[in-house]
Write a protein that holds these residues in place. Structure first.
Motif, PDB file in Angstrom:
ATOM      1  N   SER A   1     -20.706  81.257 -33.829  1.00 47.09           N
ATOM      2  CA  SER A   1     -21.248  81.483 -35.258  1.00 47.09           C
ATOM      3  C   SER A   1     -21.257  82.978 -35.571  1.00 47.09           C
ATOM      4  CB  SER A   1     -22.785  80.892 -35.503  1.00 47.09           C
ATOM      5  OG  SER A   1     -23.130  81.445 -36.752  1.00 47.09           O
ATOM      6  N   PRO A   2     -20.671  83.232 -36.855  1.00 42.10           N
ATOM      7  CA  PRO A   2     -20.761  84.627 -37.270  1.00 42.10           C
ATOM      8  C   PRO A   2     -22.095  84.991 -37.408  1.00 42.10           C
ATOM      9  CG  PRO A   2     -19.340  83.024 -38.702  1.00 42.10           C
ATOM     10  CD  PRO A   2     -20.112  82.118 -37.686  1.00 42.10           C
ATOM     11  N   ASP A   3     -23.307  84.393 -37.537  1.00 40.33           N
ATOM     12  CA  ASP A   3     -24.430  84.886 -37.611  1.00 40.33           C
ATOM     13  C   ASP A   3     -24.762  85.578 -36.434  1.00 40.33           C
ATOM     14  OD1 ASP A   3     -24.919  83.474 -40.042  1.00 40.33           O
ATOM     15  OD2 ASP A   3     -26.057  81.727 -38.996  1.00 40.33           O
ATOM     16  N   TYR A   4     -24.190  85.266 -35.350  1.00 41.38           N
ATOM     17  CA  TYR A   4     -24.329  86.212 -34.092  1.00 41.38           C
ATOM     18  C   TYR A   4     -23.011  86.794 -33.613  1.00 41.38           C
ATOM     19  CZ  TYR A   4     -27.827  82.480 -34.191  1.00 41.38           C
ATOM     20  OH  TYR A   4     -28.562  81.446 -34.462  1.00 41.38           O
ATOM     21  N   CYS A   5     -22.031  86.586 -33.794  1.00 40.06           N
ATOM     22  CA  CYS A   5     -20.859  87.121 -33.382  1.00 40.06           C
ATOM     23  C   CYS A   5     -20.291  88.392 -34.154  1.00 40.06           C
ATOM     24  CB  CYS A   5     -19.616  86.113 -33.262  1.00 40.06           C
ATOM     25  SG  CYS A   5     -19.898  85.005 -31.787  1.00 40.06           S
ATOM     26  N   ASP A   6     -20.708  88.235 -35.587  1.00 42.94           N
ATOM     27  CA  ASP A   6     -20.406  89.560 -36.431  1.00 42.94           C
ATOM     28  C   ASP A   6     -21.078  90.673 -35.718  1.00 42.94           C
ATOM     29  OD1 ASP A   6     -18.846  87.993 -37.853  1.00 42.94           O
ATOM     30  OD2 ASP A   6     -20.096  87.940 -39.797  1.00 42.94           O
ATOM     31  N   GLY A   7     -20.133  91.692 -35.639  1.00 42.74           N
ATOM     32  CA  GLY A   7     -20.437  92.895 -35.081  1.00 42.74           C
ATOM     33  C   GLY A   7     -20.478  93.076 -33.648  1.00 42.74           C
ATOM     34  N   ILE A   8     -20.028  91.789 -32.817  1.00 40.47           N
ATOM     35  CA  ILE A   8     -19.756  92.226 -31.364  1.00 40.47           C
ATOM     36  C   ILE A   8     -18.208  91.805 -31.211  1.00 40.47           C
ATOM     37  CG2 ILE A   8     -19.915  90.688 -29.114  1.00 40.47           C
ATOM     38  CD1 ILE A   8     -22.343  89.388 -30.020  1.00 40.47           C
ATOM     39  N   GLY A   9     -17.794  93.261 -30.756  1.00 41.05           N
ATOM     40  CA  GLY A   9     -16.262  93.287 -30.735  1.00 41.05           C
ATOM     41  C   GLY A   9     -15.689  93.363 -29.214  1.00 41.05           C
ATOM     42  N   ARG A  10     -14.756  92.955 -28.868  1.00 42.92           N
ATOM     43  CA  ARG A  10     -14.139  92.937 -27.759  1.00 42.92           C
ATOM     44  C   ARG A  10     -12.717  93.598 -27.581  1.00 42.92           C
ATOM     45  NH1 ARG A  10     -16.504  89.606 -23.813  1.00 42.92           N
ATOM     46  NH2 ARG A  10     -18.358  88.132 -24.699  1.00 42.92           N
ATOM     47  N   ALA A  11     -12.590  94.469 -26.261  1.00 39.97           N
ATOM     48  CA  ALA A  11     -11.303  95.062 -26.025  1.00 39.97           C
ATOM     49  C   ALA A  11     -10.348  93.927 -25.844  1.00 39.97           C
ATOM     50  CB  ALA A  11     -11.497  96.235 -24.862  1.00 39.97           C
ATOM     51  N   SER A  12      -9.018  94.464 -25.546  1.00 35.91           N
ATOM     52  CA  SER A  12      -8.000  93.609 -25.237  1.00 35.91           C
ATOM     53  C   SER A  12      -7.983  93.160 -23.883  1.00 35.91           C
ATOM     54  CB  SER A  12      -6.583  94.496 -25.389  1.00 35.91           C
ATOM     55  OG  SER A  12      -6.675  95.451 -24.761  1.00 35.91           O
ATOM     56  N   THR A  13      -8.797  93.672 -23.083  1.00 34.54           N
ATOM     57  CA  THR A  13      -9.250  93.317 -21.880  1.00 34.54           C
ATOM     58  C   THR A  13     -10.130  92.404 -21.630  1.00 34.54           C
ATOM     59  OG1 THR A  13     -10.596  95.091 -21.334  1.00 34.54           O
ATOM     60  CG2 THR A  13      -8.324  95.668 -20.923  1.00 34.54           C
ATOM     61  N   GLY A  14     -10.913  92.134 -22.700  1.00 36.30           N
ATOM     62  CA  GLY A  14     -12.207  90.887 -22.760  1.00 36.30           C
ATOM     63  C   GLY A  14     -13.388  91.554 -22.666  1.00 36.30           C
ATOM     64  N   GLY A  15     -13.492  92.914 -22.406  1.00 33.39           N
ATOM     65  CA  GLY A  15     -14.681  93.572 -22.322  1.00 33.39           C
ATOM     66  C   GLY A  15     -15.379  93.820 -23.779  1.00 33.39           C
ATOM     67  N   ILE A  16     -16.725  93.579 -23.824  1.00 29.45           N
ATOM     68  CA  ILE A  16     -17.514  93.849 -25.061  1.00 29.45           C
ATOM     69  C   ILE A  16     -17.292  95.460 -25.403  1.00 29.45           C
ATOM     70  CG2 ILE A  16     -19.670  94.199 -26.093  1.00 29.45           C
ATOM     71  CD1 ILE A  16     -20.414  91.746 -24.512  1.00 29.45           C
ATOM     72  N   ASN A  17     -16.651  95.972 -26.532  1.00 35.08           N
ATOM     73  CA  ASN A  17     -16.683  97.416 -26.951  1.00 35.08           C
ATOM     74  C   ASN A  17     -17.170  97.808 -28.042  1.00 35.08           C
ATOM     75  OD1 ASN A  17     -14.882  96.324 -28.527  1.00 35.08           O
ATOM     76  ND2 ASN A  17     -13.111  97.338 -27.986  1.00 35.08           N
ATOM     77  N   ALA A  18     -18.007  96.807 -28.671  1.00 33.60           N
ATOM     78  CA  ALA A  18     -18.898  96.972 -29.948  1.00 33.60           C
ATOM     79  C   ALA A  18     -20.148  96.112 -29.887  1.00 33.60           C
ATOM     80  CB  ALA A  18     -17.948  97.047 -31.346  1.00 33.60           C
ATOM     81  N   PHE A  19     -21.148  96.507 -30.213  1.00 29.66           N
ATOM     82  CA  PHE A  19     -22.134  95.522 -30.325  1.00 29.66           C
ATOM     83  C   PHE A  19     -23.276  95.958 -31.448  1.00 29.66           C
ATOM     84  CE2 PHE A  19     -24.269  92.158 -27.523  1.00 29.66           C
ATOM     85  CZ  PHE A  19     -25.380  91.750 -28.388  1.00 29.66           C
ATOM     86  N   ASN A  20     -23.145  95.458 -32.566  1.00 25.99           N
ATOM     87  CA  ASN A  20     -24.225  95.828 -33.688  1.00 25.99           C
ATOM     88  C   ASN A  20     -25.308  94.926 -33.636  1.00 25.99           C
ATOM     89  OD1 ASN A  20     -25.170  96.824 -36.157  1.00 25.99           O
ATOM     90  ND2 ASN A  20     -22.992  96.937 -36.984  1.00 25.99           N
TER      91      ASN A  20
END
Length: 957
Positions: free
Chosen positions: A756-775
């Motif tokens: 859901s965008p309610d939770y996923c908006d602001g969570i970014g991942r690098a091309s390797t799969g790791g989380i690289n942004a978390f708002n």
């Protein structure tokens, strides 16, 4: 009209109203007060929880009083530590939290509160507790890293306290915002004749954590005046985590397996662009020579493959007890202008110097570093760098996945705080006779400021790191730049450190200005008695700001980033309270009273708010009282919550898309999110970006309490009891729209589960799969609901030849605690659960037995915390996890025993020597696998290995 001008208009209107109100109530004092009328005031009292001054209103609401004798029995030197031992207290910051450098910035913009001591009632959070000093609001803390919404009780010297009154009930109708969970009213010492010197010395049985203190008090009381002066100094020494077996490793019982991947030699996850091989390497020594032909882990080129044995034990650098020095001066003067008119003035200055320490700061580079800083996440380490052993450019997201290097060469991170508090309060108090009623009034002016400065040694300039690792020609063009070697332990020279390691200085301030006027008396008589009345006006101005180091503002700081915050608001308020007797003594008992109160608050930030309160007090008989209250309350958004700028905190998160935690039911969702098969989370420490929200609404609350007080006649002046009191109270709090951010782990889990965008908006991942942004932003979430019972017993035995005994047993039982997010998602906190470094025990209990005989006195206290359950997390495979089949660990019930004995010598006006031991049997706190630091919950339990002995000498003359 602009907000500023409208606020000014409100201030002018209210100031004029107060100016008119003050003479209106003061003129009759001089005209109508009879010379002997002052004696009548002795029959009235002002108690926390009501503004009406009446002796019979004691017991209207559940108020717990901590006397000076109770305080001295604890052997503690901080008001916050004393209150945190109450059974109704929840998790709050104290000097056992080594918070700087480890937790980052909380979402509410308050900063980390390093070195402070706060109070939490009913587990609703310290920002929902209002702290008063002699009935006047105290300024919120400034932590040097934000604009706080809570009060730092270390800004109030314990030496000036006469008693502490704790109201564990909603009280916004009487005191305004923040009083959702309750009120702590600190009553200062006033009438004092002579001088007093008090010396304290204590130490843990391991020989550390020494506490030293000296308090000087002097007072003089005459027929028309009283003066009290106090000087105090407390010095609390450090306790290192490495000196306690339970706290020597990141998670007890796991060694370094769950330590940090930022290691002294450096961890290098790279993809060779020539061979396509992805390797996870650690240098064996400085100056390794990478051999591209060695594509596996059987290597002879100065590298080996990373394993859990390489992880870094950061715990040994942590502090179990943070050192703190507190010095304060307080003065209070009262002068009787006439029999019905008194002027008072108070002033306080207080300095707190405290220190926090964290392990040497890691440098994480590459997309899996997830720092949120482009200098680190998007770095390129040039092949021309003379120390680069790989022979090719390390390009973030291509050939570079992660570098985790922890330079021990730079030393530990040390955060030094200096916090200054200044307070001035003056006003007039009076009484006058109007008909048969004696009326009381007061007008008060108060100003208080809390300002903090923090100096950080041991952090790094990430912009200079990136420049020193890049093209040597670019480095040479920058004055002072020295090429940097991060490839191997001990590779960084003093010259390199001089380029990348600055001293970081941050500061913040909170200021409160207020004026108030109150009036109380009897309006008129009904058949059952007089109608009690109280009314008042109050105007407050809040101002706060936080200024990080210019290095941080530019985005060059390698640590937790933040931006400046500043804001202000004002509020004008009016309240009224009535106590209406429904019936007097008769067939239905001794009397029934209805208490009504209401307060209107006009905020410059969001407008008006009205909060009512209703109470019933039924004196069924001389020895049995029934009472009930219902109150509506609110908490206005704080400056940090409204205006807090972008900042960051680091959370230990388990990525549900990472092996071995991947649940097959969400595997397809992970692929949708861009996580490749076989992905393993390289760094569990994820940087979370947060900040304020100017669209926040106030929190709104409903509070209900009911119960009884029974002082049975057969236990009064009996052979086995001089007095026996049993108090039972049921409480319930319901907060709607609480201001907080969704739990980061909950947000991540729901994102993976629902997409859901309610939770996923602001969570970014690098091309390797790791989380690289978390708002993770502040918002008004769903609700917090809690209820439970307080059961307290007070038993005083008659004096015999063996002495006098008194027994106290206080208990809090939490029946429910339920926090729900805005979309209905249940948050992890609930009774009997340890989560996010805090716990809600289902049962907390304190029993005390006091004895005195002639010059001797002694006491025994038992403090009990019921057992808890926590999630084992990534420690589930270790024996220390007690229930691995269910992924849970049990924190067993814990009971501490404290003893104290004293003797009073008949010298001067009295010399009392006291000795005591806290945690006599050296009870260890249960191991906490989910706690961020030191392997235990520092807000619920005593320090591991924590037998603490102390001596006190008190001389009066």
């Amino acid at each position: 009209m602009s907000p500023e001008s409208s606020g000014l208009a409100r201030a002018i209107r209210l100031s004029l109203l107060l100016a008119v109100a003050a003479p209106a109530v003061s003129l009759p004092a001089a005209a109508q007060e009879a010379p002997g009328e002052e004696a009548r005031t002795l029959d009235t009292v002002q108690v926390t929880g009501t503004r009406i001054r009446r002796a019979e209103l004691e017991g209207q609401v559940p108020v717990h009083t901590v006397s000076r004798q109770d305080i001295e029995r604890t052997g503690l030197t901080s008001i916050g530590d004393v209150i945190q031992q109450l059974t109704g207290s929840g998790s709050a910051l104290n000097t056992k939290f080594n918070s700087s450098g480890n937790f980052g910035f909380p979402p509410d913009g308050s900063g980390v509160g390093a070195g402070s001591a706060q109070v939490d009632l009913r587990h609703l959070g310290s920002k929902r507790v209002l702290v008063l000093v002699d009935g006047i609001r105290w300024v919120n803390e400034s932590s040097a890293s934000g604009v706080g919404a809570s009060t730092d009780l270390n800004t109030i010297p314990l030496a000036i306290v006469d008693r502490i009154e704790v109201l564990e009930d909603g009280a916004s109708s009487l005191y305004g915002s923040d009083a959702i969970a309750g009120v702590v009213n600190i009553i200062t010492r006033r009438d004092f004749d002579g001088a007093q010197v008090t010396l304290d010395y204590g130490q843990f049985s391991e020989g550390d954590g020494t506490s030293k203190g000296i308090d000087l008090a002097w007072g003089r009381t005459t027929d028309r005046s009283s003066l009290f002066l106090s000087l105090s100094h407390t010095d609390q020494d450090v306790v290192y985590a490495r000196d306690r077996e339970q706290s020597r490793f990141p998670v007890p019982g796991t060694g370094v397996a769950l330590g940090s991947s930022g290691i002294p030699a450096g961890r290098f996850i790279v993809t060779d662009p020539n061979t396509g091989a992805t390797l996870d390497l650690v240098p064996d020594a400085t100056g390794p020579a990478y051999d591209p032909a060695q594509t596996g882990c059987d290597r002879s080129d100065g590298f080996h493959c990373f394993t859990d044995d390489d992880r870094f034990n950061f715990a040994e650098y942590n502090l179990l007890m943070t050192p703190s020095k507190r010095s304060g001066a307080f003065g209070q003067f009262r002068f009787q202008i006439s029999p019905g008119l008194q002027w008072y003035a108070k002033a306080l200055v207080n300095r707190r110097e405290s220190t926090n320490q964290a392990a040497p700061e890691p440098i994480f580079l590459g997309p899996e570093g997830a720092t949120g800083n482009p200098f680190a996440d998007e770095i390129t380490i040039s092949a021309l760098n003379p120390y680069n052993p790989f022979g090719f450019d390390l390009v973030s997201g291509e050939s570079l996945i992660l570098i985790g290097r922890r330079p021990l060469e730079g030393g530990a991170r040390v955060f030094e705080q200096k916090v200054d508090t200044r307070y001035v309060n003056t006003g007039l108090e009076g009484s006058f006779q109007a008909g048969d009623s004696l009326w009381f009034w007061d007008v008060n002016l108060a100003w208080s400021r809390n300002e903090a400065r923090q100096t950080n040694h041991g952090s790094y300039n990430i912009r200079n790191i990136a420049l020193a690792l890049g093209d040597p020609a670019a480095c040479a063009a920058e004055p002072g730049c020295v090429p940097l070697d991060i490839f191997g332990a001990g590779s960084i020279t003093p010259e390199m450190l001089g380029w990348i390691q600055p001293v970081v200085r941050d500061e913040s301030e909170n200021e409160l200005r207020l004026v108030s006027a109150n009036l109380s008396g009897d309006l008129f008589n009904l058949p059952a008695g007089a109608v009690g009345f109280a009314a008042g006006l109050e105007y407050r101005e809040y101002e706060g700001w936080y200024q990080p180091d210019p290095l941080t503002v530019r985005g060059w700081y390698n640590g937790v980033p933040s931006l400046p915050t500043s804001g202000s608001y004002d509020v004008g308020e009016a309240y009224v309270e009535l106590d209406v007797p429904i019936f007097g003594e008769g067939a239905l008992g001794k009397g029934l009273n209805l208490n009504l109160a209401g307060r209107y608050s006009d905020y410059s930030t969001f407008g008006g708010e009205f909060t009512p309160k209703y109470g019933l007090r039924w004196q069924v008989s001389e020895d049995f009282l029934l009472r009930a209250t219902y109150a509506e309350g609110f908490r206005a958004p704080s400056i940090g919550e409204l205006y807090g700028s972008d900042s960051r905190f680091d959370a230990q998160l388990i990525d549900p898309c990472s092996e071995p935690f991947l649940d097959p039911s969400v595997e397809s969702n992970c692929r949708t999110l861009g996580v490749p098969p076989g992905f393993q989370q390289a760094n569990p420490q994820i940087s979370i970006t947060t900040g304020g929200n100017r669209e926040l609404e106030p929190e709104r609350a409903r509070s209900f309490s009911t119960g009884f007080v029974w002082s049975p006649w057969f236990a009064t002046n009996a052979s086995w009891a001089e007095r026996l009191d049993l108090e039972v109270t049921f409480y319930r709090h319901d907060i709607q729209g609480p201001i907080q951010a969704l739990s980061a782990q909950t947000q991540l889990d729901l994102c993976v589960r629902t997409l859901s965008p309610d939770y996923c908006d602001g969570i970014g991942r690098a091309s390797t799969g790791g989380i690289n942004a978390f708002n993770n932003r502040l918002t008004n979430l769903g609700s917090i609901k809690t209820d439970g019972w307080d059961v307290d017993l007070y038993w005083t035995l008659p004096e015999t030849r063996a002495g006098r005994f008194a027994f106290t047993w206080q208990n809090t039982f939490v029946g429910r605690y339920e926090a729900v997010g805005g979309a209905g998602q249940l948050q992890p906190r609930r009774p009997g659960i340890e989560v996010e470094d805090s716990a809600i025990p289902e049962w907390a209990s304190t029993a005390s037995l006091d004895w005195s005989r002639q010059a001797w006195n002694a006491s025994w206290t038992a403090r009990h915390v019921s057992d808890l359950i926590e999630d084992c997390g990534n420690a589930v495979s270790f024996p220390v996890c007690s229930d691995p089949a269910n992924g849970q660990n049990r924190l067993g019930s814990t009971t501490y025993h404290d003893v104290q004995a004293g003797y009073r010598f008949d010298w001067q006006q009295g010399l009392t020597l006291t000795a005591g031991v806290n945690n006599v049997f050296e009870k260890e706190p249960p191991i906490c696998l989910s706690c961020s630091l030191n392997g235990y919950d520092a807000s619920t339990y005593d320090i591991p290995g924590g037998r603490f002995w102390y001596l006190r000498a008190d001389l009066r003359f």
